[in-house]
Motif scaffolding. Structure first.
Motif, mmCIF file in Angstrom:
data_model
loop_
_atom_site.group_PDB
_atom_site.id
_atom_site.type_symbol
_atom_site.label_atom_id
_atom_site.label_comp_id
_atom_site.label_asym_id
_atom_site.label_seq_id
_atom_site.Cartn_x
_atom_site.Cartn_y
_atom_site.Cartn_z
ATOM 1 N N GLY A 128 25.310 58.492 -60.104
ATOM 2 C CA GLY A 128 25.614 58.159 -58.717
ATOM 3 C C GLY A 128 24.420 58.258 -57.796
ATOM 4 N N LEU A 129 23.427 59.027 -58.176
ATOM 5 C CA LEU A 129 22.200 59.115 -57.393
ATOM 6 C C LEU A 129 21.200 58.033 -57.783
ATOM 7 C CD1 LEU A 129 21.713 62.970 -57.560
ATOM 8 C CD2 LEU A 129 22.557 61.654 -55.619
ATOM 9 N N MET A 130 21.264 57.576 -59.015
ATOM 10 C CA MET A 130 20.275 56.640 -59.529
ATOM 11 C C MET A 130 20.671 55.181 -59.296
ATOM 12 S SD MET A 130 18.801 56.553 -63.427
ATOM 13 C CE MET A 130 20.410 56.581 -64.130
ATOM 14 N N ILE A 131 21.924 54.853 -59.450
ATOM 15 C CA ILE A 131 22.379 53.471 -59.413
ATOM 16 C C ILE A 131 22.116 52.765 -58.088
ATOM 17 C CG2 ILE A 131 24.468 52.035 -59.527
ATOM 18 C CD1 ILE A 131 23.322 52.826 -62.225
ATOM 19 N N PRO A 132 22.344 53.383 -56.921
ATOM 20 C CA PRO A 132 22.064 52.649 -55.680
ATOM 21 C C PRO A 132 20.607 52.207 -55.545
ATOM 22 C CG PRO A 132 23.439 54.525 -55.202
ATOM 23 C CD PRO A 132 23.029 54.647 -56.636
ATOM 24 N N HIS A 133 19.683 53.023 -56.043
ATOM 25 C CA HIS A 133 18.273 52.643 -55.983
ATOM 26 C C HIS A 133 17.979 51.460 -56.903
ATOM 27 C CE1 HIS A 133 16.928 55.943 -53.486
ATOM 28 N NE2 HIS A 133 17.656 56.761 -54.227
ATOM 29 N N LEU A 134 18.658 51.416 -58.035
ATOM 30 C CA LEU A 134 18.421 50.332 -58.981
ATOM 31 C C LEU A 134 19.111 49.033 -58.576
ATOM 32 C CD1 LEU A 134 18.775 52.281 -62.338
ATOM 33 C CD2 LEU A 134 16.674 51.524 -61.229
ATOM 34 N N SER A 135 20.238 49.136 -57.887
ATOM 35 C CA SER A 135 20.963 47.914 -57.543
ATOM 36 C C SER A 135 20.620 47.364 -56.165
ATOM 37 C CB SER A 135 22.469 48.141 -57.654
ATOM 38 O OG SER A 135 22.880 49.130 -56.758
ATOM 39 N N ALA B 278 15.869 61.458 -65.852
ATOM 40 C CA ALA B 278 14.544 62.075 -65.808
ATOM 41 C C ALA B 278 13.450 61.010 -65.750
ATOM 42 C CB ALA B 278 14.338 62.970 -67.019
ATOM 43 N N PHE B 279 13.607 59.975 -66.552
ATOM 44 C CA PHE B 279 12.650 58.870 -66.525
ATOM 45 C C PHE B 279 12.630 58.208 -65.150
ATOM 46 C CE2 PHE B 279 11.741 54.322 -67.151
ATOM 47 C CZ PHE B 279 10.436 54.424 -67.592
ATOM 48 N N PHE B 280 13.816 58.031 -64.561
ATOM 49 C CA PHE B 280 13.921 57.407 -63.245
ATOM 50 C C PHE B 280 13.238 58.254 -62.172
ATOM 51 C CE2 PHE B 280 16.280 56.970 -59.242
ATOM 52 C CZ PHE B 280 16.003 55.646 -58.969
ATOM 53 N N VAL B 281 13.458 59.563 -62.188
ATOM 54 C CA VAL B 281 12.849 60.446 -61.186
ATOM 55 C C VAL B 281 11.334 60.447 -61.327
ATOM 56 C CG1 VAL B 281 12.614 62.859 -60.489
ATOM 57 C CG2 VAL B 281 14.866 61.877 -60.825
ATOM 58 N N VAL B 282 10.845 60.533 -62.541
ATOM 59 C CA VAL B 282 9.392 60.524 -62.751
ATOM 60 C C VAL B 282 8.799 59.204 -62.268
ATOM 61 C CG1 VAL B 282 7.603 60.487 -64.551
ATOM 62 C CG2 VAL B 282 9.400 62.205 -64.608
ATOM 63 N N THR B 283 9.480 58.102 -62.543
ATOM 64 C CA THR B 283 9.010 56.794 -62.078
ATOM 65 C C THR B 283 8.976 56.716 -60.561
ATOM 66 O OG1 THR B 283 9.916 55.771 -64.060
ATOM 67 C CG2 THR B 283 9.405 54.311 -62.232
ATOM 68 N N MET B 284 10.018 57.224 -59.907
ATOM 69 C CA MET B 284 10.051 57.199 -58.436
ATOM 70 C C MET B 284 8.957 58.075 -57.840
ATOM 71 S SD MET B 284 12.450 55.197 -57.300
ATOM 72 C CE MET B 284 12.927 55.768 -55.694
ATOM 73 N N VAL B 285 8.708 59.232 -58.420
ATOM 74 C CA VAL B 285 7.671 60.127 -57.897
ATOM 75 C C VAL B 285 6.294 59.519 -58.081
ATOM 76 C CG1 VAL B 285 6.547 62.360 -58.285
ATOM 77 C CG2 VAL B 285 9.020 62.230 -58.121
ATOM 78 N N VAL B 286 6.045 58.932 -59.250
ATOM 79 C CA VAL B 286 4.732 58.316 -59.496
ATOM 80 C C VAL B 286 4.533 57.105 -58.592
ATOM 81 C CG1 VAL B 286 3.404 57.033 -61.225
ATOM 82 C CG2 VAL B 286 4.506 59.175 -61.833
#
Length: 103
Positions: A34-41, A91-99
């Motif tokens: 629920g935290l990741m999907i809005p950023h991706l869509s 975890a992959f998504f958070v690392v990608t967003m931070v980088v």
């Protein structure tokens, strides 16, 4: 106004990261979807919230179904918990967003 912007930005980021971690630990790693999907869509849906809600619902369902399918078929004699798949993606998504946003 005399506020050190860089320090305030780092502090806000850390507070948001720790509060997200606490909420995910309480709600479970599937809730992290629920935290990741809005950023991706958002790039697919555009600025309208009606489209965003619809695309989030569909994309979230597809992601959970794909994660469940992967968890059931990755190790054939046994099933992996779906949380392992979703937390790995998260975890992959958070690392990608931070980088990408480099604070």
């Amino acid at each position: 106004l005399g506020v050190p912007v860089a320090r305030m930005r780092r502090t806000t980021f850390l507070v948001a990261a720790f509060s997200t971690a606490i909420l995910v630990s309480v709600a479970g790693v599937i809730g992290f979807v629920g935290l990741m999907i809005p950023h991706l869509s958002r790039p697919l849906a555009g600025p309208l919230h009606l489209r965003l809600i619809t695309s989030c619902a569909l994309f979230g369902a597809v992601l959970l179904l794909a994660s469940d399918l992967l968890a059931r078929t990755l190790l054939p004699p046994q099933e992996l918990p779906i949380g392992i798949i979703t937390s790995s993606l998260g975890a992959f998504f958070v690392v990608t967003m931070v980088v990408r946003n480099r604070l």
